[in-house]
Design a protein around this motif. Structure first.
Motif, PDB file in Angstrom:
ATOM      1  N   LYS A  46       0.828  -1.209   0.000  1.00  0.00           N
ATOM      2  CA  LYS A  46       0.000   0.000   0.000  1.00  0.00           C
ATOM      3  C   LYS A  46       0.857   1.251   0.000  1.00  0.00           C
ATOM      4  O   LYS A  46       0.455   2.297  -0.516  1.00  0.00           O
ATOM      5  CB  LYS A  46      -0.956  -0.014   1.199  1.00  0.00           C
ATOM      6  N   ILE A  95       2.072   2.092  -3.547  1.00  0.00           N
ATOM      7  CA  ILE A  95       1.095   2.746  -4.426  1.00  0.00           C
ATOM      8  C   ILE A  95       0.520   4.009  -3.805  1.00  0.00           C
ATOM      9  O   ILE A  95      -0.392   4.613  -4.350  1.00  0.00           O
ATOM     10  CB  ILE A  95      -0.062   1.791  -4.810  1.00  0.00           C
ATOM     11  N   LEU A 102      -1.075   4.513  -0.893  1.00  0.00           N
ATOM     12  CA  LEU A 102      -2.235   4.497   0.006  1.00  0.00           C
ATOM     13  C   LEU A 102      -1.782   4.720   1.448  1.00  0.00           C
ATOM     14  O   LEU A 102      -2.577   5.079   2.306  1.00  0.00           O
ATOM     15  CB  LEU A 102      -3.001   3.168  -0.112  1.00  0.00           C
ATOM     16  N   ARG A 161      -1.852  11.358  -9.663  1.00  0.00           N
ATOM     17  CA  ARG A 161      -2.966  10.757 -10.425  1.00  0.00           C
ATOM     18  C   ARG A 161      -2.493  10.307 -11.809  1.00  0.00           C
ATOM     19  O   ARG A 161      -2.942   9.286 -12.325  1.00  0.00           O
ATOM     20  CB  ARG A 161      -4.121  11.752 -10.556  1.00  0.00           C
ATOM     21  N   ARG A 178      -0.824   7.119 -11.297  1.00  0.00           N
ATOM     22  CA  ARG A 178      -1.781   6.062 -10.940  1.00  0.00           C
ATOM     23  C   ARG A 178      -2.572   5.562 -12.144  1.00  0.00           C
ATOM     24  O   ARG A 178      -3.080   4.448 -12.132  1.00  0.00           O
ATOM     25  CB  ARG A 178      -2.722   6.572  -9.853  1.00  0.00           C
ATOM     26  N   MET A 179      -2.699   6.417 -13.156  1.00  0.00           N
ATOM     27  CA  MET A 179      -3.390   5.955 -14.361  1.00  0.00           C
ATOM     28  C   MET A 179      -2.558   4.909 -15.099  1.00  0.00           C
ATOM     29  O   MET A 179      -3.058   4.230 -15.989  1.00  0.00           O
ATOM     30  CB  MET A 179      -3.718   7.135 -15.268  1.00  0.00           C
ATOM     31  N   VAL A 188      -1.134   2.548 -13.338  1.00  0.00           N
ATOM     32  CA  VAL A 188      -1.077   1.475 -12.343  1.00  0.00           C
ATOM     33  C   VAL A 188      -2.364   0.658 -12.389  1.00  0.00           C
ATOM     34  O   VAL A 188      -3.456   1.215 -12.483  1.00  0.00           O
ATOM     35  CB  VAL A 188      -0.904   2.062 -10.926  1.00  0.00           C
ATOM     36  N   MET A 234      -4.361  -2.557 -10.240  1.00  0.00           N
ATOM     37  CA  MET A 234      -4.230  -3.284  -8.968  1.00  0.00           C
ATOM     38  C   MET A 234      -5.302  -4.347  -8.835  1.00  0.00           C
ATOM     39  O   MET A 234      -6.472  -4.102  -9.134  1.00  0.00           O
ATOM     40  CB  MET A 234      -4.314  -2.305  -7.801  1.00  0.00           C
ATOM     41  N   PHE A 258      -7.026  -6.518  -6.007  1.00  0.00           N
ATOM     42  CA  PHE A 258      -7.162  -6.557  -4.541  1.00  0.00           C
ATOM     43  C   PHE A 258      -7.430  -7.969  -4.046  1.00  0.00           C
ATOM     44  O   PHE A 258      -7.932  -8.814  -4.796  1.00  0.00           O
ATOM     45  CB  PHE A 258      -8.296  -5.628  -4.103  1.00  0.00           C
ATOM     46  N   PRO A 267     -12.689   2.353 -15.723  1.00  0.00           N
ATOM     47  CA  PRO A 267     -11.516   3.208 -15.989  1.00  0.00           C
ATOM     48  C   PRO A 267     -11.549   3.829 -17.386  1.00  0.00           C
ATOM     49  O   PRO A 267     -11.095   4.958 -17.566  1.00  0.00           O
ATOM     50  CB  PRO A 267     -10.329   2.246 -15.852  1.00  0.00           C
ATOM     51  N   ARG A 293      -9.915  -5.744 -15.169  1.00  0.00           N
ATOM     52  CA  ARG A 293     -10.074  -4.311 -14.881  1.00  0.00           C
ATOM     53  C   ARG A 293      -8.712  -3.647 -14.663  1.00  0.00           C
ATOM     54  O   ARG A 293      -8.500  -2.512 -15.068  1.00  0.00           O
ATOM     55  CB  ARG A 293     -10.960  -4.123 -13.636  1.00  0.00           C
TER      56      ARG A 293
END
Lengths: 249, 253
Positions: free
Chosen positions: B45, B48, B50, B74, B77-78, B80, B82, B84, B102, B150
């Motif tokens: 976390k 990335i 968080l 941001r 992050r586009m 990236v 992930m 979960f 997305p 996704r």
């Protein structure tokens, strides 16, 4: 300790609002979410708002007729009292207190659930401004729809008063309508909408704040939902008093 | 490439990460392994963004991640994706809407282009005809695959997977591992996987770090696991007597 907590939460609340009202990544997505929220808040709350408003009007009519019985005050005043008390106070305040329970707790639970199931983290990692995408549409939808619900509540309350007073023979149709049409002050309607907008903002932002910052498990989620209702109600009543002082002083 | 440099992270008085320095390479499956509570999820976390480190730095291709503005974060992050632990699929959306989210949010693609991209990603993870199902209507393994679809829909340069095999049977776990490995190699993605599944280590462990009490106790790859004489690694990897016997017999051969 109390002051420290107060300033901590006020700071976080202000930062959340600042982040929420920023430029959308994609206007269409925000528009779609706002429409969904309008439907949830507006259509989803219509039945309960109408039901409560009918009874508020009816109870006000019966109790004022009881209080004015045997006095020199003309009976048609009951219609006037119902109209003004619902427009100035009962419609915006009671409707928003009820909505804090229904819509507010729902928003807190929805956002809290998303936080716990890592949906908010997933969106953050995609690059979405989650505070903006998840909170702004709710606030905008509430600011548009809740004043409409309040206006409907005021109208329905007057009908509720009529239904309680006229068919039961407590007063005549003409007396009630004369009362409703007497001493009308257009500014009272402005006051009603000012209250509706302020209360809508408070109940959505406080509820979203509670849900967005949930940590822990199901107990914390329940607490956030309860806090959303309790703090929204307290702030609505405080704002009610302040608006009354400011606009009638 | 992602580089973590001297990362410390504390929660109140509890120091979870103690001076982590490591690199995660593109085109390789980089694994963070360790027992529960070792600090794996906190490190992931933190990579990335968080969590923020108490001290230390994280570099994405020599860009200091924590010195970036929100807008620049941001933008990274586009790139990236992930996956979960619990897939984190949006319950109120169908599988197709989940994968399309997305694309809806960040691209100007036409409806048809989005549809094609969604179908391509679903086919890539070997899922067909589940477009209109809701997450609750598909199995855990399928949910993981949708999560991967996704994660890759925007063609990320970095892929993070938090316990991709948790809750899955061994066979499905291997399928998911191989899928992640194939996608990593095909697209030269820097993939970081957080796991305590020893099968994953032996199958796809190109670059493995073992966390123990917040520190790196061992690093290497799957071929070096058996030969290593690191006690902490052995305690973790070959926890049961049965697995210890297997290791001993493998070494004898």
């Amino acid at each position: 300790m109390f002051l420290k907590n107060f300033f901590y939460h006020m700071g976080r609340y202000t930062i959340m609002l600042g982040t929420s009202f920023s430029r959308p990544e994609k206007h269409y997505m925000y528009y779609k979410e706002t429409m969904r929220q309008m439907n949830d808040i507006g259509i989803g709350s219509l039945v309960i708002v109408v039901l409560i408003s009918i009874f508020i009007g009816a109870v006000t009519a019966v109790q004022f007729l009881y209080q004015l019985d045997g006095t020199l005050v003309p009976v048609y005043y009951v219609g006037y009292i119902i109209r003004d008390s619902t427009i100035i106070e009962l419609a915006p305040t009671i409707t928003c207190l009820v909505l804090a329970g229904k819509v507010g707790s729902n928003m807190a639970a929805e956002l809290g659930g998303m936080r716990q199931k890592e949906h908010i983290d997933a969106m953050e990692i995609m690059g979405v401004n989650t505070a903006a995408y998840l909170i702004m549409p709710k606030v905008v939808a509430a600011l548009v729809v809740i004043p409409m619900l309040v206006a409907i509540a005021a109208f329905v309350s007057v009908i509720g008063g009529y239904l309680a007073a006229v068919p039961t023979g407590m007063m005549s149709d003409a007396e009630y309508i004369q009362g409703v049409r007497s001493f009308f002050e257009p500014f009272n309607v402005v006051m009603m909408f000012v209250k509706a907008v302020v209360f809508a903002f408070l109940l959505t932002t406080i509820s979203c704040y509670q849900g967005y910052h949930v940590r822990g498990g199901s107990i914390e989620l329940g607490q956030a939902s309860t806090n959303a209702v309790v703090f929204s109600d307290i702030m609505i009543l405080l704002a009610d008093y302040l608006i009354a002082v400011l606009l009638t002083g | 490439m992602i580089r973590a440099e001297n990362i410390y992270k504390s929660f109140d008085d509890n120091e979870v990460l103690k001076g982590i320095t490591t690199e995660f390479y593109p085109g390789k499956t980089n694994l963070i392994i360790g027992r529960s509570g070792a600090g794996k999820t906190v490190l992931l976390k933190l990579l990335i963004g968080l969590h923020t480190p108490t001290s230390g730095k994280v570099y994405y291709d020599n860009v200091d991640f924590f010195s970036l503005s929100k807008k620049e974060v941001r933008a990274i992050r586009m790139q990236v994706g992930m996956l979960f632990q619990a897939s984190a699929l949006f319950d109120s959306m169908t599988v197709e809407e989940n994968i399309r989210f997305p694309l809806d949010m960040f691209t100007s693609m036409t409806w048809k282009e989005k549809k094609n991209r969604v179908n391509f990603c679903l086919e890539r993870v070997s899922l067909g005809k589940v477009n209109d199902n809701f997450p609750s209507e598909i199995s855990g393994g399928m949910q993981k695959r949708v999560g991967i679809a996704r994660a890759i829909v925007l063609e990320p340069r970095y892929l993070f997977c938090d316990e991709p095999n948790s809750g899955l049977d061994p066979k499905t776990s291997i399928v998911i591992d191989e899928l992640i490995k194939d996608i990593t190699v095909e697209n030269n993605i820097t993939t970081v996987i957080n796991t305590h599944d020893m099968n994953s280590v032996m199958e796809i462990g190109d670059n493995v770090i073992l966390l123990y009490q917040g520190e790196i106790a061992w690093r290497g790859n799957r071929d070096e696991v058996l030969q290593s004489d690191n006690e902490t690694l052995h305690d973790f990897m070959f926890a049961s007597p049965f697995l210890q016997q297997l290791r001993d017999s493998a070494l004898q051969k």
